[in-house]
Design an enzyme around this catalytic site. Structure first.
Site, short mmCIF file in Angstrom:
data_model
loop_
_atom_site.label_atom_id
_atom_site.label_comp_id
_atom_site.label_asym_id
_atom_site.label_seq_id
_atom_site.Cartn_x
_atom_site.Cartn_y
_atom_site.Cartn_z
N ARG A 314 32.60 31.23 62.21
CA ARG A 314 33.16 32.50 62.68
C ARG A 314 34.65 32.59 62.32
NH1 ARG A 314 31.77 36.99 65.67
NH2 ARG A 314 29.65 36.22 65.96
N GLU A 697 34.21 39.85 73.67
CA GLU A 697 35.22 39.03 72.99
C GLU A 697 36.30 39.83 72.24
OE1 GLU A 697 31.75 37.05 71.18
OE2 GLU A 697 32.86 35.19 71.46
#
Ligand code: HPA
Ligand code: MOS
Length: 749
Positions: A314, A697
């Site tokens: 990520r 997030e």
């Protein structure tokens, strides 16, 4: 499809709002003691790296109140880990991090646990540890292979660039600081069965690990999660350890067993957000357009893989953030150190990749003496062109240019930038800085098969409805959103729909509630189930030839032997990702945003104050605007802690010094920006449930604007230096930079 939105899109109160305030909401530690219940704890390695020469438990076993002590020999299997099973729960001959459990203790009370720890003779020979990324690189101590994402030819483009800058960006880790520590309560059922109440984001992982380590079938283990008092990624993989310890005790003693970490223990022994150390070279034109970027990411993975490879993936897919870079090479390497295995933490590598890039943009602007916002806007992904990521996914429905422009206007960026310059030119005591940064956050687990969910919807004879999904409630409001979605889909009053405790008995093989996708995936599955029930009910109603009330319809359907329950399923469409080529479509869509922060620094103490922050997001059409606002504010403030005050300090031997709220500083109400606005644009996201976008997030990364504003402020006094600083920009870090510039200034003069 006709859309009926009665509850979706409204501020339905969080289903535990009242309970949280009155204290009615129960957490594992609040549940009444069960008859015969045992206290579970563990003796952990005081060294980061040590050989186990001997374990003598003779005396400890004689301590009154001690019921049982366990080592690795008492487990059927000893390996766990969410990606690869490389971590022993209890080490055999070598301890590889400080905090690693060595002996599990079961006792009648806490006093007996303490006495048992005193009486254990655990003979450890300290070995030299690897505690930093530099040490790991020198020793070639890595977890897995270095991976790449490449487009074009970054090396050639760097050689041809008008300007090139290079540097190293360093960020620290972050403790999850959930208010409820890791906890589990296990009681034995009939035969081999175990009922596990776990504070986990991932009941299926707990079920799988308990079954495997105890050598029983997954079908014998029921894991239930009512709620968590916060998780933030810390309970995605690491709730397994306490659950297995309690399960081991419950299974062997046939008594209920509870483990609840105290705060200090939790901070000592659990993994954290990954510290990174990233080397970069960037090529750009005289107007600040980036032509080439080469970035070499290194993370501190700790002693075992845990989720580190996925976190690195990520970070790599977020390394270019909101900016189009034609020739780019991103490398990612996870270092193996003797730290507790670092793990998922809200943002999951995204913040580290993005902060590195935003730092680079700040430096390009400082170097060219241009406004940083102009440089950012010049590099922003385009809507029709310049919209392909380094991994070849097209950025569709790109709202970033709009978010940049709208926030610039709303927060009066230009006027305030001029005011900051004027202030710094005349203030002998303080410095100000201003930065407007962006986030483009990919939504979906970056492991394709995890992007699935199932749901169970039961309609009862009185018309009331129960919904069960694999989603776990950690305060984020996923249950409330699912309730709204199901009520609208069935066209029933909200009061008729109840979301049940999460249990592996009802929803099997679920993914962690993580990657911001809990409502997307589980909401999608619940809507699927509800839609199919409603279709059958509509058919029953049609046969009646007239409108029938919901309650009456339920009775008619039952009499007609039409099934009143359904299991729904959702699998995210379109995903495709291939590591060998570093290409594909890892994400269904992107949640985007911009944040602008202004800071004030005391030039004599380094004290930092955030004067104002404005955030503007594209979060689609929120299912519950009030809950999403809470997520935006909470995420921003948690990000603010990471970039400013949350400093993990260790002794040279790897002992965490900042292991309690007295030494580890999370933001409190006084630290909030004096002026603080949180907004979003009206924007449908038809590809996702209810037209919404994931929010858990992404907004955390808008707090990177605070760190960039500090860098901007320091640039006014750095005598041409690029004002390099670590993240977090603590008062101490800022003071050290100011002192360094003052010394250099004096030497020059
Ligand atoms: N986010 C959170 N958890 C995960 C992911 C992710 O992208 N991939 C695998 N586990
Ligand atoms: Mo998370 S950091 O995807 O639990």
């Amino acid at each position: 499809m006709t859309e009926t939105r009665r509850y979706v899109g409204t501020d339905v109160p969080h289903d535990s709002a009242r309970g949280h305030v009155t204290g009615e909401s129960m957490y594992i530690d609040d549940l009444p003691s069960l008859p015969g219940e045992l206290v579970v704890d563990f003796f952990w390695s005081p060294y980061a790296h040590a050989r186990i020469r001997g374990i003598d438990l003779t005396e400890a076993r004689r301590v009154p109140g001690v019921v049982a002590l366990y080592t690795h020999e008492d487990l059927a299997h000893n390996e766990l880990g969410p990606i690869i099973h490389d971590e022993p729960l209890l080490p055999v001959d070598v301890c590889t991090f400080r905090g690693q459990p060595i002996v599990v203790i079961a006792a009648e009370n806490a006093a007996a646990v303490r006495a048992a720890k005193q009486a254990m003779r655990i003979d450890l020979e300290e070995l030299p540890p690897i505690l930093t990324i530099d040490d790991a690189v020198a020793a070639k101590s890595f977890i897995g292979e270095t991976r790449y994402i490449r487009r074009g030819d970054a090396e050639t483009a760097l050689a041809a660039a008008e300007h090139v800058l290079e540097g190293v960006f360093v960020n620290g880790g972050q403790d999850h600081f959930y208010l409820e520590s890791q906890a589990a309560l296990v009681y034995p059922g009939e035969h081999d069965a175990l009922i596990v109440l776990s504070s986990t984001q991932h009941p299926t992982e707990v079920q799988e690990v308990v079954a495997h380590l105890l050598g029983i079938d997954m079908s014998q283990v029921v894991v239930q999660t009512k709620r968590m008092g916060g998780a933030f990624g810390g309970k995605e993989a690491q709730a397994t350890h306490p659950a297995v310890m309690a399960a081991l005790v419950a299974r062997t003693t046939r008594r209920p067993a509870r483990i609840v970490y105290d705060k200090d223990t939790d901070m000592h022994v659990t993994g954290k957000r990954h510290a990174f150390q990233n080397r970069y070279r960037v090529g750009f034109t005289r107007t600040g357009e980036i032509t080439a970027y080469k970035v070499d990411l290194y993370s501190d993975g700790g002693a075992y893989a845990d989720l580190s490879p996925a976190v690195m993936a990520r970070a790599m897919t977020h390394a270019e953030n909101a900016y189009f870079i034609p020739d780019i090479e991103i490398r990612g390497t996870v270092c193996r150190t003797n730290m507790p295995p670092n793990t998922a933490f809200r943002g999951f590598g995204g913040p580290q990749g993005v902060a590195t890039m935003e730092n680079v943009l700040e430096e390009i602007a400082a170097y060219l003496k241009r406004d940083p916002l102009d440089v950012r806007k010049a590099n922003c992904y385009g809507v029709e062109t310049r919209n392909t990521t380094p991994y070849h996914q097209v950025v569709e429905n790109n709202t970033l240019p709009r978010l940049f422009t709208e926030l610039e206007e709303r927060c009066e960026y230009r006027e305030r930038a001029a005011a900051v310059r004027a202030f710094n030119a005349q203030s002998p005591t303080h410095l100000k800085g201003l930065a407007l940064t962006a986030v483009k956050f990919g939504i979906s687990f970056n492991t394709k098969f995890l992007n699935q969910a199932n749901a169970l919807v039961n309609v009862y004879l009185d018309g009331s409805v129960q919904v069960s999904t694999g989603a776990t409630e950690m305060g984020q409001g996923v249950n409330t959103k699912i309730r709204q979605l199901v009520a609208d889909e069935l066209r029933v009053p909200l009061q008729r729909v109840v979301v049940m405790v999460t249990s592996t008995e009802k929803n099997n093989n679920t993914s962690a509630t993580a990657a911001s996708s809990g409502a997307d995936l589980n909401g999608g599955a619940a809507v699927d189930a509800a839609r199919r029930i409603r279709a059958r009910m509509d058919e029953v109603e049609r046969k009646q030839g007239r409108p029938v009330s919901w309650e009456h319809l339920v009775k008619l359907a039952y009499q007609e032997r039409v099934p009143l329950g359904e299991r729904g399923f959702y699998a995210t469409p379109r995903l495709d990702w291939d590591w060998t080529s570093g290409r594909g479509t890892p994400f269904l869509y992107f949640t985007m945003g911009t944040g602008c922060s202004e800071v004030l620094i005391d030039r004599f103490t380094g004290e930092l104050k955030v004067l104002r922050s404005d955030v503007l997001m594209d979060i689609g059409r929120p299912i519950n605007p009030g809950i999403d606002r809470g997520q935006l504010i909470g995420a921003f403030v948690q990000g603010m802690g990471w970039v400013t005050t949350e400093d993990l300090r260790y002794t040279p031997g790897g002992e965490l010094l900042s292991h309690s709220p007295t030494t580890y500083k999370i933001p409190n109400i006084n630290d909030l920006p004096e002026a603080f606005s949180m907004n979003w644009i009206e924007q449908d996201n038809p590809i996702n449930v209810g037209g919404s976008k994931a929010v858990g997030e992404p907004p955390l990364l808008t707090a990177i604007s605070i760190w960039c504003a500090v860098k901007h402020a320091l640039g006014f006094v750095s005598n041409g230096d690029l004002a390099r600083l670590r993240l977090p920009a603590t008062n101490e870090e800022i003071l050290m930079r100011l002192t360094e510039y003052a010394k250099r200034g004096a030497a020059v003069a």
